[in-house]
Motif scaffolding. Structure first.
Motif, short mmCIF file in Angstrom:
data_model
loop_
_atom_site.label_atom_id
_atom_site.label_comp_id
_atom_site.label_asym_id
_atom_site.label_seq_id
_atom_site.Cartn_x
_atom_site.Cartn_y
_atom_site.Cartn_z
N GLU A 188 0.83 -1.21 0.00
CA GLU A 188 0.00 0.00 0.00
C GLU A 188 0.86 1.26 0.00
O GLU A 188 0.56 2.22 -0.71
CB GLU A 188 -0.95 -0.03 1.19
CG GLU A 188 -2.01 -1.12 1.05
CD GLU A 188 -2.85 -1.31 2.29
OE1 GLU A 188 -2.73 -0.52 3.25
OE2 GLU A 188 -3.65 -2.26 2.30
N LYS A 189 1.96 1.24 0.76
CA LYS A 189 2.86 2.40 0.79
C LYS A 189 3.55 2.57 -0.56
O LYS A 189 3.70 3.69 -1.04
CB LYS A 189 3.90 2.24 1.90
CG LYS A 189 4.74 3.47 2.09
CD LYS A 189 5.54 3.41 3.36
CE LYS A 189 6.18 4.75 3.63
NZ LYS A 189 6.77 4.82 4.95
N ARG A 198 1.18 4.28 -2.91
CA ARG A 198 1.03 5.71 -2.61
C ARG A 198 2.27 6.50 -3.05
O ARG A 198 2.15 7.59 -3.60
CB ARG A 198 0.76 5.90 -1.12
CG ARG A 198 -0.62 5.43 -0.70
CD ARG A 198 -1.05 5.90 0.67
NE ARG A 198 -0.03 5.99 1.67
CZ ARG A 198 0.25 5.04 2.59
NH1 ARG A 198 -0.44 3.93 2.59
NH2 ARG A 198 1.19 5.22 3.48
N ILE A 199 3.47 5.94 -2.81
CA ILE A 199 4.70 6.62 -3.24
C ILE A 199 4.71 6.76 -4.76
O ILE A 199 4.99 7.83 -5.29
CB ILE A 199 5.95 5.84 -2.75
CG1 ILE A 199 6.07 5.95 -1.23
CG2 ILE A 199 7.21 6.36 -3.44
CD1 ILE A 199 7.11 5.01 -0.64
N ALA A 200 4.39 5.68 -5.48
CA ALA A 200 4.39 5.72 -6.94
C ALA A 200 3.40 6.75 -7.48
O ALA A 200 3.67 7.41 -8.48
CB ALA A 200 4.08 4.33 -7.51
N ILE A 225 13.91 0.49 -5.59
CA ILE A 225 13.82 1.18 -4.30
C ILE A 225 13.14 0.18 -3.37
O ILE A 225 11.94 -0.04 -3.46
CB ILE A 225 13.01 2.49 -4.38
CG1 ILE A 225 13.41 3.34 -5.59
CG2 ILE A 225 13.09 3.24 -3.07
CD1 ILE A 225 14.85 3.73 -5.67
N LEU A 226 13.92 -0.43 -2.50
CA LEU A 226 13.42 -1.46 -1.59
C LEU A 226 12.80 -0.79 -0.37
O LEU A 226 13.48 -0.04 0.33
CB LEU A 226 14.55 -2.39 -1.19
CG LEU A 226 14.19 -3.60 -0.37
CD1 LEU A 226 13.30 -4.55 -1.16
CD2 LEU A 226 15.46 -4.32 0.07
N LEU A 227 11.52 -1.03 -0.15
CA LEU A 227 10.83 -0.43 0.98
C LEU A 227 11.25 -1.12 2.28
O LEU A 227 11.51 -2.33 2.28
CB LEU A 227 9.32 -0.54 0.81
CG LEU A 227 8.68 0.59 0.01
CD1 LEU A 227 9.08 0.56 -1.43
CD2 LEU A 227 7.21 0.60 0.19
N PRO A 228 11.30 -0.36 3.36
CA PRO A 228 11.68 -0.97 4.64
C PRO A 228 10.63 -1.96 5.11
O PRO A 228 9.44 -1.80 4.86
CB PRO A 228 11.79 0.22 5.60
CG PRO A 228 11.10 1.35 4.94
CD PRO A 228 11.03 1.07 3.48
N VAL A 244 4.66 10.23 2.25
CA VAL A 244 4.89 9.52 0.98
C VAL A 244 5.31 10.50 -0.12
O VAL A 244 6.08 10.15 -1.00
CB VAL A 244 3.68 8.67 0.55
CG1 VAL A 244 3.49 7.49 1.47
CG2 VAL A 244 2.43 9.49 0.44
N ARG A 245 4.82 11.73 -0.06
CA ARG A 245 5.24 12.75 -1.04
C ARG A 245 6.73 13.05 -0.91
O ARG A 245 7.44 13.21 -1.90
CB ARG A 245 4.45 14.04 -0.86
CG ARG A 245 3.05 13.95 -1.35
CD ARG A 245 2.32 15.25 -1.13
NE ARG A 245 0.92 15.06 -1.42
CZ ARG A 245 0.21 15.87 -2.16
NH1 ARG A 245 0.76 16.94 -2.67
NH2 ARG A 245 -1.05 15.63 -2.38
N ALA A 246 7.21 13.16 0.33
CA ALA A 246 8.63 13.44 0.55
C ALA A 246 9.49 12.27 0.09
O ALA A 246 10.56 12.47 -0.50
CB ALA A 246 8.88 13.73 2.03
#
Length: 115
Positions: free
Chosen positions: A23-24, A27-29, A65-68, A98-100
């Protein structure tokens, strides 16, 4: 676009993955500031390794970009080269919006001439 790696096989995602990382990643994409990044972003769910990443094809090859996996960990920027994966950079993003995070990803790729 989303792909799923399970049992060593790659397939297009037919069912929506509902993990917090998935889900994160979505949102980032959605907040990537440049249209070419937004269009070329591929969310990759590796169920074998239990990771989620956002992948881009760049001039140097694929970058992920590997998410934590948890709040205390970092985002890893990984280049998948012919000699194997190599970490290009990391950044802490647990407290960032997520914008940052999307902006940091965009700037990392832009300043290195990758995208």
């Amino acid at each position: 676009m989303e792909i799923v790696i399970s049992g060593g096989k790659v397939s297009s995602s037919a069912d929506e993955i509902t993990t917090p990382q998935a889900e994160k990643a979505r949102r980032i994409a959605n907040f990537l500031p440049r249209p070419e990044l937004h269009r070329d972003a591929v969310i990759e769910h590796n169920q074998d390794e239990r990771t989620t990443s956002i992948r881009f094809e760049t001039t140097a090859g694929p970058i992920r970009i590997l998410l934590p996996v948890a709040q205390e960990f970092e985002f890893h920027i990984i280049h998948d080269s012919e000699t194997g994966p190599r970490i290009l950079g990391t950044f802490r993003g647990a407290s960032l919006s997520v914008r940052a995070v999307a902006f940091r990803i965009s700037e990392f790729l832009r300043t290195r001439g990758l995208k």
